[in-house]
Write an enzyme that holds these catalytic residues in place. Structure first.
Site, PDB file in Angstrom:
ATOM      1  N   HIS A 259       0.689  -1.281   0.097  1.00  0.00           N
ATOM      2  CA  HIS A 259       0.154   0.170  -0.002  1.00  0.00           C
ATOM      3  C   HIS A 259       0.927   1.255   0.000  1.00  0.00           C
ATOM      4  O   HIS A 259       0.807   2.097  -0.886  1.00  0.00           O
ATOM      5  CB  HIS A 259      -0.884  -0.038   1.272  1.00  0.00           C
ATOM      6  CG  HIS A 259      -1.865   1.157   1.274  1.00  0.00           C
ATOM      7  ND1 HIS A 259      -3.055   0.927   0.991  1.00  0.00           N
ATOM      8  CD2 HIS A 259      -1.609   2.421   1.694  1.00  0.00           C
ATOM      9  CE1 HIS A 259      -3.910   2.189   1.275  1.00  0.00           C
ATOM     10  NE2 HIS A 259      -2.783   3.004   1.841  1.00  0.00           N
ATOM     11  N   GLU A 260       1.770   1.118   0.751  1.00  0.00           N
ATOM     12  CA  GLU A 260       2.656   2.601   0.948  1.00  0.00           C
ATOM     13  C   GLU A 260       3.569   2.591  -0.264  1.00  0.00           C
ATOM     14  O   GLU A 260       3.946   3.717  -0.671  1.00  0.00           O
ATOM     15  CB  GLU A 260       3.483   2.602   2.457  1.00  0.00           C
ATOM     16  CG  GLU A 260       2.641   2.739   3.547  1.00  0.00           C
ATOM     17  CD  GLU A 260       1.390   3.449   3.599  1.00  0.00           C
ATOM     18  OE1 GLU A 260       1.665   4.715   3.025  1.00  0.00           O
ATOM     19  OE2 GLU A 260       0.522   3.350   4.155  1.00  0.00           O
ATOM     20  N   HIS A 263       1.611   4.242  -2.716  1.00  0.00           N
ATOM     21  CA  HIS A 263       1.625   6.027  -2.757  1.00  0.00           C
ATOM     22  C   HIS A 263       3.065   6.294  -3.008  1.00  0.00           C
ATOM     23  O   HIS A 263       3.181   7.293  -3.897  1.00  0.00           O
ATOM     24  CB  HIS A 263       1.510   6.270  -1.144  1.00  0.00           C
ATOM     25  CG  HIS A 263       0.052   6.169  -0.734  1.00  0.00           C
ATOM     26  ND1 HIS A 263      -0.994   6.907  -1.235  1.00  0.00           N
ATOM     27  CD2 HIS A 263      -0.348   5.449   0.287  1.00  0.00           C
ATOM     28  CE1 HIS A 263      -1.935   6.634  -0.623  1.00  0.00           C
ATOM     29  NE2 HIS A 263      -1.768   6.070   0.307  1.00  0.00           N
ATOM     30  N   GLU A 289      -4.852   7.857  -2.996  1.00  0.00           N
ATOM     31  CA  GLU A 289      -5.219   6.574  -2.561  1.00  0.00           C
ATOM     32  C   GLU A 289      -5.665   5.516  -3.642  1.00  0.00           C
ATOM     33  O   GLU A 289      -5.539   4.097  -3.517  1.00  0.00           O
ATOM     34  CB  GLU A 289      -6.635   6.728  -1.463  1.00  0.00           C
ATOM     35  CG  GLU A 289      -6.998   5.567  -0.783  1.00  0.00           C
ATOM     36  CD  GLU A 289      -5.975   5.340   0.288  1.00  0.00           C
ATOM     37  OE1 GLU A 289      -4.947   5.961   0.532  1.00  0.00           O
ATOM     38  OE2 GLU A 289      -5.909   4.238   1.102  1.00  0.00           O
TER      39      GLU A 289
HETATM   40 ZN    ZN Z   1      -3.057   5.202   1.871  1.00  0.00          ZN
END
Ligand code: ZN
Length: 495
Positions: A259-260, A263, A289
């Site tokens: 997830h990170e 980003h 997101e």
């Molecule tokens: Zn996030």
């Protein structure tokens, strides 16, 4: 130097100051010893004061007016538009209100932490009322059409209004509640083989390997441990992530890392020519997101991904996964299980957690729900949408810190991220019919390239909804997300 070039120089310095302050707060969360907190707090406040002063300086306003009379390229116009937007927003708030909000928010944060620990909403309630009151005052300064909530949401997703979100979320809520009820009539999935003790270092090594494989550039980033996973950007060529792992969960750390990394890969993909300008940013939190959820949910929880990685994962944990087939593993990591807590919720329940907070916020800011009635209203919606009886407020309306910080209008960006992501995946599948075969072979570069060209390089040139419509050819709606959830979980739960 003409007016625009002077603005560029000034903004470059503001951006440097912002990055320096980001480095200080990264260190605060990653390495700083506890007794450094007070001094660090002052350093951060000093820097944010200087940034505010420079952003609101009258000379910058004069230069913007002067530059507007020059003939500007599309990019320069976008630069000025974005700069003016942020500048107007900070200028409209009186300094006294900003100070009062920050004081109230830190008091509310402490009260929230105590209330959650003691499971007593009444400790938090008066502070929450005060935070809401101040947020309403801020909304009056910024201006809005229908509800003060609209003015607050603009901080995270420009152009978003409660009415628009209601229209987008309603079909999603209805479809999700129905899907969840159908899933709950199906036999439960076996996840027993995941209940083991895992070596603490191996999941981290595996997570980092996956982050590299999907395209997180370690030459322009690094990964550290922190209590809360996050991603932070110190300017072109330095976008870092943090992670946490536990011995009792094999995959939470991996999904958090991916997830990170999602980003971070977005920010690593901004056009280098946009560095130190307002264009080297995401147009909204929802778009940001959409990138993290793409890698976390759509890629690293897909069947294709595990076709490639499951044999590798088994090598990382010799003997521990021998009893579970690929199919059993894939089912187990995609289990649907309503729970009280939003963080780490499954793909279907997640949006319902977000929708509940959104519906409550809008009622609060339309004056239809008083603070003292929040716990009852919260529990009511959890029963209605997730079929759960909330046992206490610590697991209910006190679970998230966001309201203590006055982050109203923020939650919908999580679900908008999922919605944008689903729309982008449909377009990607059309543009690259071999996409899932590539993923199954562990080849992610073409997918990342697609995102780079369509989303990352564009930066903040367009507003979120506009960007998504330009790329996909469709106006923003939850249709693609509903299609994805229905197909995936009908197949998994066989109905
Ligand atoms: Zn996030």
């Amino acid at each position: 130097m003409n007016a625009f070039e002077k603005i560029q120089t000034r903004y470059g310095e503001i951006s440097d100051l912002g990055n320096a302050s980001a480095l200080l707060s990264w260190d605060q969360q990653v390495y700083m010893p506890p007794r450094g907190a007070a001094a660090r707090g002052m350093q951060l406040a000093t820097l944010s004061g200087i940034i505010h002063e420079r952003m609101t300086a009258p000379e910058l306003g004069d230069l913007i007016s002067e530059a507007r009379s020059e003939k500007l390229s599309g990019d320069r116009e976008a630069f000025l538009r974005e700069l003016s937007f942020s500048r107007d927003r900070s200028m409209k708030l009186p300094a006294t209100l900003v100070k009062e909000m920050s004081l109230e928010e830190s008091k509310a944060f402490e009260a929230w932490a105590r209330a959650r620990k003691l499971n007593d909403f009444s400790i938090f309630a008066p502070h929450l009322s005060r935070v809401i009151e101040l947020k309403k005052q801020a909304a009056e300064c910024w201006g809005y059409q229908e509800t003060p909530w609209d003015a607050l949401a603009t901080d995270y997703e420009r152009g978003l209004t409660a009415a628009k979100v209601e229209k987008i979320f309603k079909p999603l809520r209805e479809a999700t509640v129905k899907l969840l009820q159908q899933i709950q009539t199906r036999p439960q999935v076996n996840t027993k083989f995941l209940d083991q003790k895992w070596d603490i270092d191996r999941p981290r090594e595996f997570g980092l390997r996956v982050a590299r494989d999907i395209g997180y550039d370690m030459g322009a980033g690094r990964q550290d441990l922190a209590p809360h996973p996050f991603c932070t950007n110190f300017g072109h060529g330095d976008v870092r992530i943090t992670t946490r792992y536990s011995q009792t969960s094999l995959l939470d750390g991996l999904f958090g890392t991916v997830h990170e990394a999602g980003h971070a890969m977005y920010e690593q993909g901004f056009d280098p020519a946009d560095a130190r300008t307002p264009l080297a940013e995401a147009p909204s939190l929802g778009v940001h997101e959409s990138q993290s959820r793409f890698w976390e949910v759509r890629i690293s929880q897909s069947e294709a991904f595990w076709k490639h990685y499951y044999p590798i994962l088994r090598q990382y944990f010799p003997g521990q996964l021998d009893d579970a087939t690929l199919e059993e593993f894939y089912r187990a990591i995609n289990i649907i299980e309503p729970d009280f807590i939003r963080v780490e919720a499954d793909e279907i329940c997640y949006n319902l957690h977000v929708i509940i907070r959104f519906e409550l916020e809008v009622r609060i800011f339309r004056g239809e729900l008083s603070v003292s009635d929040i716990p009852a209203a919260w529990n009511d919606l959890y029963k209605k949408y997730l079929g759960l009886d909330v046992p206490n407020d610590s697991k209910g309306c006190l679970q998230d810190v966001h309201w203590a910080y006055g982050s109203f209008g923020y939650f919908p960006t999580y679900t908008l991220g999922n919605i944008y992501c689903a729309m982008l995946v449909e377009k990607m599948e059309k543009d690259m019919p071999q996409m899932w075969d590539l993923v199954a072979q562990g080849q992610f570069a073409p997918v990342l390239q697609w995102l780079r060209a369509n989303i990352h390089k564009v930066g903040r040139r367009h507003e979120a909804a506009d960007l998504i419509e330009r790329v996909t050819g469709q106006p923003v709606s939850c249709d693609a997300l509903i299609r994805h959830l229905t197909n995936k979980y009908r197949h998994l739960y066989e109905f």
